[in-house]
Write a protein that holds these residues in place. Structure first.
Motif, short mmCIF file in Angstrom:
data_model
loop_
_atom_site.label_atom_id
_atom_site.label_comp_id
_atom_site.label_asym_id
_atom_site.label_seq_id
_atom_site.Cartn_x
_atom_site.Cartn_y
_atom_site.Cartn_z
N THR A 86 0.31 1.43 -1.05
CA THR A 86 -0.64 0.52 -1.70
C THR A 86 -0.96 -0.68 -0.81
OG1 THR A 86 1.16 -0.58 -2.94
CG2 THR A 86 0.00 1.25 -4.03
N THR A 113 -5.31 0.75 -7.18
CA THR A 113 -3.96 1.14 -6.74
C THR A 113 -3.23 1.86 -7.85
OG1 THR A 113 -3.09 -1.07 -7.30
CG2 THR A 113 -3.76 -0.69 -5.03
N PRO A 143 0.52 2.73 -8.12
CA PRO A 143 1.90 2.72 -7.63
C PRO A 143 2.74 3.79 -8.32
CG PRO A 143 1.53 0.90 -9.17
CD PRO A 143 0.20 1.53 -8.91
N ALA A 165 2.06 -3.65 -5.73
CA ALA A 165 0.71 -3.28 -6.17
C ALA A 165 0.04 -4.35 -7.02
CB ALA A 165 0.75 -1.96 -6.96
N VAL A 214 -5.01 -1.64 -11.61
CA VAL A 214 -3.76 -1.02 -11.21
C VAL A 214 -3.30 -0.09 -12.34
CG1 VAL A 214 -1.36 -1.41 -10.54
CG2 VAL A 214 -3.12 -3.05 -9.85
#
Length: 365
Positions: free
Chosen positions: A107, A125, A127, A137, A162
Motif C-alpha cells: 500500500t 488501498t 490492506p 494504509a 480504504v
C-alpha cells in the motif's frame, strides 16, 4: 461484526470501511469515469487480486494487474519505475486509478505510484494484514526506501477510500498478527485505553482473526489514527513538548533503528514493541510516568508474545541510527513519550545518561 466505517477528515475526506466480504465495494471507490485500474499486488495476494479484477471488469473498468515483490523488497525506486512503465505502456491518464492490495509495503508503494503518476491519480488501498489495516494504509503517508533508510522518499497522498476486509486475516500467520497488534496496543497507550483493557482481558481473543474482539480492536485503532491524522494531515503541529501526528510514532524511534540494525529480519511490530518499552523506561526516568505504567507496557506486550528487549552490545549502533530518525532536529534526538496514560508528548534532547539507562532496562546479552 457489522460493517463499520471510520471517516478521515482529510482535504478530500474518505472512509475506512471495516468488515467481511468487502471486495465488491472496490469498484464504487475507484469511481465513475475511470477506464482502467492498475491492481498492484504481491504474489501471495494473487487470488485477492483476481477477485478485485473480476469485480472491476463487471463494473466496466479494465483491470491491469501488476505483480510486485513481497514485503520491503517492493519499496524501491526500481519497483516504482517498473510500475510507472506498466502504466505508461497501458496508456494510463489522470482519469484512471491505482488499487493497492497487500501489506503495508504494497500500500505504501501503490500510494507513491499513484501520487507521482501524472502528479496524482485516484487511489484505493486494500490492506490485507493487520499491520497495514491499522497503520500503513490509513493517513496518507506513502513512500519507498533507500539504502540510507526507511521511507525517506515519499509523499502525503490520501486515498479515495480504504477497504479493510477482515476475511484476509484468517490466513495470516500468528507472528504477523502479533506484529500488527503492537501497533494496535500503541494506539491504546497514546489515545484509547479501552484497547489495552480488551487485550489484557483476553489476549487469545485479541489474536483470533475470526472473532469479534480483534474486529473491535481494528475499529478502535483505525479510529485513533483517523482522529490524529485528521487534526494534523502533514505532521506539522508538534512544537516543543506538544505532539500532533507524531504521536503515532510512539516506540518508533528505537523501533526503526532496530529494524535497520536487523536488516529488516525483525517484523515491524516486534521492533516497535521493544521501542515502546524503551520510551516508557525513558519517560519513567525523566519523571513523567510511574513504574506501574512501565510494567503495564512490558506485561501486555509479553502476554501477546512480542519481544521487549534487544542486544546490549548494539546500543552505540542504534544510537547512531536514531540520530537520522525523521523526528530528529539537527543533532537533537526527539522521542514521543507519555506524560501519563493517553497523554503523548515530545521529549527533546534527553541527557545521554538517561538514554543509556533506559536502554540498559531493555537490554539482554
Amino acid at each position: 461484526m457489522t460493517v463499520a466505517s471510520v471517516r478521515v477528515s482529510a482535504d478530500d475526506p474518505y472512509d475506512v470501511v471495516i468488515g467481511h466480504h468487502l471486495h465488491d465495494r472496490i469498484p464504487a471507490l475507484v469511481g465513475d469515469g475511470v477506464r482502467r485500474a492498475a491492481v498492484l499486488h504481491p504474489p501471495t495476494m494473487l487470488d485477492a487480486a483476481e477477485r478485485v479484477a473480476h469485480a472491476l471488469t463487471a463494473a466496466g473498468i479494465e483491470p491491469v494487474k501488476v505483480d510486485v515483490p513481497d514485503g520491503e523488497a517492493a519499496k524501491t525506486a526500481q519497483v516504482a519505475a517498473r510500475c510507472w512503465s506498466v502504466l505508461g505502456s497501458a496508456g494510463f491518464t489522470r482519469s484512471d486509478a491505482v488499487v493497492g492490495i497487500g501489506g503495508g509495503s504494497t500500500t505504501d508503494l501503490a500510494g507513491f505510484v499513484a501520487a507521482t503518476w501524472l502528479r496524482g491519480v485516484r487511489l484505493v488501498t486494500v490492506p490485507t494484514t493487520l499491520l497495514a489495516m491499522v497503520d500503513a494504509a490509513v493517513g496518507g503517508k506513502t513512500g519507498i526506501n533507500t539504502p540510507e533508510g526507511k521511507n525517506l522518499v515519499g509523499a502525503f497522498y490520501e486515498p479515495a477510500g480504504v477497504i479493510c476486509d477482515l476475511d484476509t486475516l484468517v490466513s495470516l500467520p500468528v507472528p504477523e498478527l502479533r506484529s500488527g497488534l503492537a501497533e494496535v496496543v500503541k494506539c491504546g497507550f497514546i489515545a484509547d485505553p479501552e484497547i489495552l483493557t480488551l487485550v489484557e482481558t483476553d489476549p487469545a481473543a485479541a489474536l483470533d482473526p475470526a472473532g469479534p474482539v480483534l474486529a473491535e480492536l481494528v475499529r478502535r485503532a483505525v479510529q485513533v489514527k483517523a482522529t490524529v491524522v485528521s487534526a494534523d494531515l502533514r505532521e506539522s503541529t508538534s512544537v516543543g513538548t506538544r505532539v500532533g501526528r507524531e504521536a503515532l510514532n510512539y516506540g518508533h524511534t528505537l523501533g526503526h533503528a532496530i529494524e535497520q540494525h536487523e536488516q529488516y529480519r525483525w517484523r515491524h511490530g516486534e521492533a516497535i514493541s521493544t521501542g515502546m518499552v524503551f520510551v516508557a523506561e525513558l519517560a519513567h526516568r525523566a519523571g513523567l510516568i510511574d513504574h506501574q505504567l512501565v510494567a503495564r507496557h512490558r506485561d501486555l506486550l509479553t502476554g501477546l508474545g512480542l519481544p521487549t528487549t534487544y542486544r546490549a552490545d548494539a546500543y552505540e549502533d542504534l544510537r547512531a541510527l536514531m540520530a537520522v530518525d525523521k523526528k530528529s532536529r539537527g543533532a537533537t534526538l526527539r522521542f514521543v513519550v507519555l506524560h501519563g496514560l493517553a497523554r503523548p508528548a515530545i521529549l527533546a534532547g534527553p541527557e545521554p545518561e538517561l538514554l543509556a539507562a533506559a536502554y540498559a532496562a531493555v537490554s539482554r546479552a
